[in-house]
Design a protein around this motif. Sequence first.
Motif, PDB file in Angstrom:
ATOM      1  N   HIS A   1      28.000  35.587  45.144  1.00 30.82           N
ATOM      2  CA  HIS A   1      28.145  34.648  45.583  1.00 30.82           C
ATOM      3  C   HIS A   1      29.828  34.286  46.268  1.00 30.82           C
ATOM      4  N   TRP A   2      31.046  34.685  45.406  1.00 34.31           N
ATOM      5  CA  TRP A   2      31.762  34.901  45.157  1.00 34.31           C
ATOM      6  C   TRP A   2      32.326  36.126  45.561  1.00 34.31           C
ATOM      7  N   PRO A   3      33.161  37.083  45.580  1.00 28.51           N
ATOM      8  CA  PRO A   3      33.540  37.917  44.533  1.00 28.51           C
ATOM      9  C   PRO A   3      34.184  38.290  43.081  1.00 28.51           C
ATOM     10  N   SER A   4      34.377  39.046  42.605  1.00 22.78           N
ATOM     11  CA  SER A   4      34.342  39.181  41.044  1.00 22.78           C
ATOM     12  C   SER A   4      35.724  39.246  41.222  1.00 22.78           C
ATOM     13  N   LYS A   5      36.783  39.164  39.704  1.00 20.96           N
ATOM     14  CA  LYS A   5      38.365  39.408  40.459  1.00 20.96           C
ATOM     15  C   LYS A   5      38.517  40.843  39.105  1.00 20.96           C
ATOM     16  N   THR A   6      37.675  40.721  38.820  1.00 19.06           N
ATOM     17  CA  THR A   6      37.255  41.017  37.159  1.00 19.06           C
ATOM     18  C   THR A   6      36.427  42.474  37.289  1.00 19.06           C
TER      19      THR A   6
END
Length: 284
Positions: A106-111
């Motif tokens: 859905h949205w790229p993870s930053k972690t």
Amino acid sequence: MTSIVSANGAGIPAIGLGTWQLSGDTALRCVEAALKAGYRHIDTAAMYGNEREVGEAIRRSGVQRDDIFLTTKVWYDQLAFGALQRSAEESLKRLKCERVDLLLIHWPSKTVSIEEQVRGLCEARRRGLARHIGLANFPAYLVEEAVRFADQPLVSDQVEHHPYLDQSELKGELTAHGMSLTSYSPLGKGSLLADPTIVEIAREHGKSPAQVILRWHVQQPMTIAIPRSSNPRRIAENIDVFDFALSEEEMGRLFGLARPDGRMLDPSFGPDWSGGSQKGRATA
Ligand code: NDP
């Protein structure tokens, strides 16, 4: 009724029903109305909280499940390897179906690294949870990275796209990889409908402003649009865009509406859209 976009082995109906913010009975009624009006593409997500109603509406519609292109998405806090596949399984339970046609991040993870996110997505496809897999809210530089790590084809990147927001750079990247662009908020959340240029073109064609904007989307190569409406009449109107065409000059006038501040959705957890920066992002 609708045209089909072919991308890396997937055949995706060019108009789908967006279901964000449709819940309970409204979601049920709208999905049923859409299928009755000829839609064969429905877009939901684990985060929308309406997968049960979407699945129920599909079953009630009498339309064969195989004739419907059903998309769901995994929320950005469930993208570690294992969690992603579990999220997909839970979506399938709520939808009461064997597999979805398209599973998106859905949205790229930053972690979690892009490599790990994409590995989980590919594994979900290998396990038969989804016929096809893809991305959402990935800027060009992250698409490039995702494609590098994917050992299964990625078929689409679902991003904000409408005449006020130029996505030509991303489009170039997607085209290079045979991927489609799925335009979300294709009507700019309804805010473009009173734009004088759009209203004028609509009048010339005897169509509504929404139909002109949606025609602009589907007339672009490899482009799909998923407008959302809670009104059955407008749901039907939004797929009735295949009996007229915009001239090159009209397409150009609509492209000319793009503005630097055209983006309407930019949450704090979202990626850096300004291009190229991967700072603060896990890489392993
Ligand atoms: P849209 O651009 O589809 O606009 C929706 C608004 O336009 C609603 O207020 C609706 O009002 C109005 N509208 C729709 N059709 C017409 C019409 N024919 N005439 C007049 N008004 C109309 O916005 P969304 O942000 O909802 O985007 C669509 C879908 O995209 C979402 O539902 C979701 O599925 C997806 N999405 C995905 C995101 C992601 O992160 N991947 C983020 C955002 C959206 P009314 O209901 O009264 O008709």
